[in-house]
Design a protein around this motif. Structure first.
Motif, PDB file in Angstrom:
ATOM      1  N   THR A 176       0.809  -1.219   0.000  1.00 11.11           N
ATOM      2  CA  THR A 176       0.000   0.000   0.000  1.00 11.11           C
ATOM      3  C   THR A 176       0.843   1.272   0.000  1.00 11.11           C
ATOM      4  N   TRP A 177       2.107   1.200   0.438  1.00  9.75           N
ATOM      5  CA  TRP A 177       2.945   2.395   0.444  1.00  9.75           C
ATOM      6  C   TRP A 177       3.157   2.948  -0.962  1.00  9.75           C
ATOM      7  N   MET A 178       2.975   2.096  -1.972  1.00  7.61           N
ATOM      8  CA  MET A 178       3.234   2.530  -3.352  1.00  7.61           C
ATOM      9  C   MET A 178       2.141   3.428  -3.905  1.00  7.61           C
ATOM     10  N   PHE A 179       0.901   3.264  -3.423  1.00  8.97           N
ATOM     11  CA  PHE A 179      -0.172   4.007  -4.081  1.00  8.97           C
ATOM     12  C   PHE A 179      -1.052   4.821  -3.142  1.00  8.97           C
ATOM     13  N   LEU A 180      -0.828   4.765  -1.832  1.00  8.64           N
ATOM     14  CA  LEU A 180      -1.611   5.616  -0.944  1.00  8.64           C
ATOM     15  C   LEU A 180      -1.376   7.086  -1.281  1.00  8.64           C
ATOM     16  N   ALA A 181      -2.454   7.862  -1.359  1.00  8.46           N
ATOM     17  CA  ALA A 181      -2.340   9.266  -1.754  1.00  8.46           C
ATOM     18  C   ALA A 181      -1.435  10.038  -0.802  1.00  8.46           C
ATOM     19  N   ARG A 182      -1.465   9.684   0.496  1.00 12.03           N
ATOM     20  CA  ARG A 182      -0.672  10.428   1.472  1.00 12.03           C
ATOM     21  C   ARG A 182       0.745   9.875   1.631  1.00 12.03           C
ATOM     22  N   GLY A 183       1.138   8.959   0.753  1.00  9.16           N
ATOM     23  CA  GLY A 183       2.477   8.393   0.828  1.00  9.16           C
ATOM     24  C   GLY A 183       3.468   9.019  -0.131  1.00  9.16           C
ATOM     25  N   GLY A 184       3.106  10.149  -0.743  1.00  8.98           N
ATOM     26  CA  GLY A 184       3.989  10.759  -1.726  1.00  8.98           C
ATOM     27  C   GLY A 184       5.341  11.146  -1.164  1.00  8.98           C
ATOM     28  N   ALA A 185       5.352  11.727   0.034  1.00  7.96           N
ATOM     29  CA  ALA A 185       6.622  12.138   0.638  1.00  7.96           C
ATOM     30  C   ALA A 185       7.498  10.929   0.944  1.00  7.96           C
ATOM     31  N   LEU A 186       6.893   9.822   1.356  1.00  9.79           N
ATOM     32  CA  LEU A 186       7.658   8.604   1.623  1.00  9.79           C
ATOM     33  C   LEU A 186       8.296   8.078   0.340  1.00  9.79           C
ATOM     34  N   ARG A 187       7.538   8.035  -0.739  1.00  5.24           N
ATOM     35  CA  ARG A 187       8.084   7.543  -2.007  1.00  5.24           C
ATOM     36  C   ARG A 187       9.221   8.443  -2.493  1.00  5.24           C
ATOM     37  N   GLU A 188       9.053   9.738  -2.344  1.00  5.12           N
ATOM     38  CA  GLU A 188      10.115  10.658  -2.748  1.00  5.12           C
ATOM     39  C   GLU A 188      11.358  10.481  -1.886  1.00  5.12           C
ATOM     40  N   ALA A 189      11.169  10.247  -0.581  1.00  5.99           N
ATOM     41  CA  ALA A 189      12.313  10.048   0.311  1.00  5.99           C
ATOM     42  C   ALA A 189      13.070   8.775  -0.046  1.00  5.99           C
ATOM     43  N   VAL A 190      12.346   7.716  -0.403  1.00  6.98           N
ATOM     44  CA  VAL A 190      13.003   6.474  -0.817  1.00  6.98           C
ATOM     45  C   VAL A 190      13.830   6.718  -2.083  1.00  6.98           C
ATOM     46  N   LEU A 191      13.249   7.386  -3.066  1.00  5.53           N
ATOM     47  CA  LEU A 191      13.969   7.638  -4.313  1.00  5.53           C
ATOM     48  C   LEU A 191      15.176   8.556  -4.116  1.00  5.53           C
ATOM     49  N   ALA A 192      15.097   9.464  -3.146  1.00  9.85           N
ATOM     50  CA  ALA A 192      16.225  10.362  -2.890  1.00  9.85           C
ATOM     51  C   ALA A 192      17.423   9.609  -2.330  1.00  9.85           C
ATOM     52  N   GLN A 193      17.172   8.461  -1.698  1.00 10.15           N
ATOM     53  CA  GLN A 193      18.246   7.722  -1.032  1.00 10.15           C
ATOM     54  C   GLN A 193      18.628   6.432  -1.737  1.00 10.15           C
ATOM     55  N   ALA A 194      17.803   5.959  -2.652  1.00  6.33           N
ATOM     56  CA  ALA A 194      18.037   4.612  -3.188  1.00  6.33           C
ATOM     57  C   ALA A 194      17.532   4.478  -4.610  1.00  6.33           C
ATOM     58  N   GLU A 195      18.046   3.453  -5.289  1.00  6.05           N
ATOM     59  CA  GLU A 195      17.479   2.978  -6.538  1.00  6.05           C
ATOM     60  C   GLU A 195      16.543   1.810  -6.208  1.00  6.05           C
ATOM     61  N   VAL A 196      15.376   1.808  -6.822  1.00  4.24           N
ATOM     62  CA  VAL A 196      14.451   0.684  -6.651  1.00  4.24           C
ATOM     63  C   VAL A 196      14.892  -0.403  -7.627  1.00  4.24           C
ATOM     64  N   ALA A 197      15.415  -1.502  -7.077  1.00  8.27           N
ATOM     65  CA  ALA A 197      15.948  -2.572  -7.931  1.00  8.27           C
ATOM     66  C   ALA A 197      14.883  -3.589  -8.320  1.00  8.27           C
ATOM     67  N   ALA A 198      13.924  -3.836  -7.423  1.00 13.03           N
ATOM     68  CA  ALA A 198      12.915  -4.853  -7.722  1.00 13.03           C
ATOM     69  C   ALA A 198      11.672  -4.615  -6.875  1.00 13.03           C
ATOM     70  N   ILE A 199      10.511  -4.912  -7.481  1.00  9.73           N
ATOM     71  CA  ILE A 199       9.219  -4.904  -6.795  1.00  9.73           C
ATOM     72  C   ILE A 199       8.490  -6.144  -7.277  1.00  9.73           C
ATOM     73  N   VAL A 200       8.170  -7.058  -6.354  1.00 14.53           N
ATOM     74  CA  VAL A 200       7.553  -8.328  -6.743  1.00 14.53           C
ATOM     75  C   VAL A 200       6.327  -8.575  -5.876  1.00 14.53           C
ATOM     76  N   ASP A 201       5.182  -8.704  -6.521  1.00 15.64           N
ATOM     77  CA  ASP A 201       3.921  -8.997  -5.829  1.00 15.64           C
ATOM     78  C   ASP A 201       3.934 -10.464  -5.386  1.00 15.64           C
ATOM     79  N   LEU A 202       3.770 -10.675  -4.082  1.00 16.79           N
ATOM     80  CA  LEU A 202       3.791 -12.033  -3.529  1.00 16.79           C
ATOM     81  C   LEU A 202       2.437 -12.458  -2.971  1.00 16.79           C
TER      82      LEU A 202
END
Length: 507
Positions: A176-202
């Motif tokens: 849910t962190w990927m698409f919650l409307a109020r999670g924009g700042a979290l997603r931006e903070a992750v991208l500022a510090q890291a490259e997203v290498a993989a996302i796998v739905d389990l």
């Protein structure tokens, strides 16, 4: 006893001792051995780390460390607050011929002597309610401000503090962190510090949280190689997603679980459309704050307002269970926003695992003298024909498929509804679809499916989709029923006015 059996036995006993309520409050969802192995496999393949110092900051009884040991990793470390769990982890590792340096510590506060090369973990889930803990997390992780303060979101950020530059963090977390409307700042903070290498739905692996959909997410702390992120669902590889796309959509949300054909379907629908939020007013129903005080289970009397909730909505109709607004004074402003305005009400929570093709966007017209509760999202506009046409559009296979490709959340929130595509030609001339919607609302059970298929054919025509993309939407929606359903749809598309069907019925 095997290492897996030892861990499973401890976790079962721990769950019983805690009870469901205390276990949920602690956010503990224990990892099956096969799932830990899968996350480690993805981490090693996509994270670019083949050896080095491995850390599980929420080690528990050792499921992830055991999986790492079996994968050939040897420099193993772990933190946990539960000393009993750490004892079991040591025993389980010994049974695998491995050992680890395990320490009782709070991973959100401890300062390790060295950074890890690879972090692997299933952190605790759940909202943080205690004021001191909330204040601590907001101070340490400002990107959580304005959103729901969930433990796993804090660990997404903490994980990047615990690995070295170029090191990888692989976490099993809700998606849910990927698409919650109020999670924009979290997603931006992750991208500022890291490259997203993989996302796998389990999928939904936790029996104790059957609506929690989880993913393996692999983050590589910057500086790191910039490359498209691997995207998968289970063992299937989907279309990769670039860093540029993630950055551009960080505020809006990441919708990545799509094949190349599914991406093409969404792009084609979007290219001739406007967002639903620009075609009508999309909002929440009324939140009473205390249903026991404000909701009476009876017919409304003179001057009282009838209430509509999620239990009342079936496709194109209300199966109303009488409800009346009690003690209305504190809610008058909210009531006045709805009274006198016809609406379309959409079920807020909609799942049906037994019937996977069930329409998740289940909606019904609500008369102007009823008030919708917050178990519903609502659409309203001044043009009655447009509203009926939007009701049909919303429940079509095309929109159902688009919606499911945009989110895995079972909660149908106004924020996701506002982004749904509405063909511009529908706004210019809603009559045909509105007429079909009214017919569908009056139809009996025997005619309902045939009219649904006719509505689907009309919607596909409004979007101007190619046969290939129509088949993609249908196959994704119907699964094993595709062969039968596509024949029915093609009959409707070859007879858009329904004249041939009417002649056959007369004959």
């Amino acid at each position: 006893m095997s290492a897996d059996a030892l861990i499973a036995h401890f976790e079962q006993q721990k769950s019983r001792a805690l009870g469901n309520a205390r276990r949920r409050d602690a956010g503990l969802y224990y990892t099956p051995a096969h799932l830990a192995a899968r996350v480690v496999e993805i981490a090693l393949r996509e994270g670019g780390i083949a050896t080095g110092r491995v850390l599980d900051p929420c080690a528990g009884a050792g499921a992830f460390l055991v999986a790492a040991a079996r994968a050939g990793l040897r420099d193993l470390h772990g933190f946990d607050l539960d000393p009993e769990a750490l004892r079991v982890a040591r025993q389980a590792l010994r049974l695998c011929g491995a050992k680890a340096r395990l320490r009782r510590a709070d991973a959100l506060r401890v300062a390790p002597r060295r950074h890890a090369d690879l972090l692997i973990s299933n952190p605790p889930y759940g909202h943080v309610r205690g004021p001191p803990e909330r204040a601590f997390l907001l101070r340490e992780f400002p990107a959580l401000r304005g959103g729901e303060i969930d433990r796993y979101c804090a660990f997404l950020l903490r994980a990047l503090q615990l690995v070295r530059p170029g090191g990888a963090a692989a976490l099993l977390v809700p998606d849910t962190w990927m698409f919650l409307a109020r999670g924009g700042a979290l997603r931006e903070a992750v991208l500022a510090q890291a490259e997203v290498a993989a996302i796998v739905d389990l999928g939904k692996p936790f029996a104790s949280a059957k609506d929690t959909r989880v993913q393996a997410v692999v983050l590589v702390r910057r500086p790191a190689l910039v490359r498209p992120a691997y995207v998968g669902r289970g063992a299937a590889e989907l279309s990769p997603v670039s860093r540029e796309e993630l950055a551009a959509a960080a505020r809006r949300g990441w919708f990545v679980y799509r094949s190349a054909e599914e991406r093409a379907l969404c792009a084609a629908m979007e290219s001739i459309s406007v967002p639903l939020g620009s075609a009508c007013l999309v909002g929440y129903g009324m939140r009473t704050g205390a249903n026991a005080r404000h909701v009476g289970r009876r017919d409304p009397g003179p001057g009282e307002s009838g209430l509509v909730g999620g239990e009342d909505v079936v496709p194109y109709a209300l199966r109303w269970r009488p409800k009346t607004l009690l003690d209305p004074e504190p809610l008058l402003a909210l009531v006045r926003r709805q009274l006198g305005i016809a609406r379309v009400a959409v079920q807020r929570i909609r799942t049906n695992a037994q019937v996977p093709w069930a329409r998740w966007l289940e909606a019904a017209p609500v008369p102007a003298h009823r008030v919708c509760l917050d178990s519903l999202s609502t659409l309203s506009c001044a043009d009655g024909r447009r509203l009926w046409a939007l009701l049909a559009l919303l429940q079509s296979v095309a929109l159902q498929r688009y919606h499911r490709l945009r989110t895995t959340d079972v909660n149908v929130k106004p924020s996701s509804l506002r982004e749904l595509p509405v063909p511009r030609v529908l706004l210019e001339d809603p009559v045909e679809l509105a007429t079909l919607a009214r017919r569908r609302a009056r139809a009996g059970a025997r005619q309902a499916h045939a009219l649904d298929r006719r509505i689907d054919a009309c919607v596909y025509a409004l979007f101007g989709l190619s046969e290939r993309l129509v088949h993609s939407a249908e196959r994704g929606f119907w699964g094993e029923r595709f062969a039968k359903e596509i024949q029915e749809l093609e009959r409707c598309m070859s007879d858009p006015s329904g004249k041939l069907v009417a002649q056959e019925e007369i004959a």
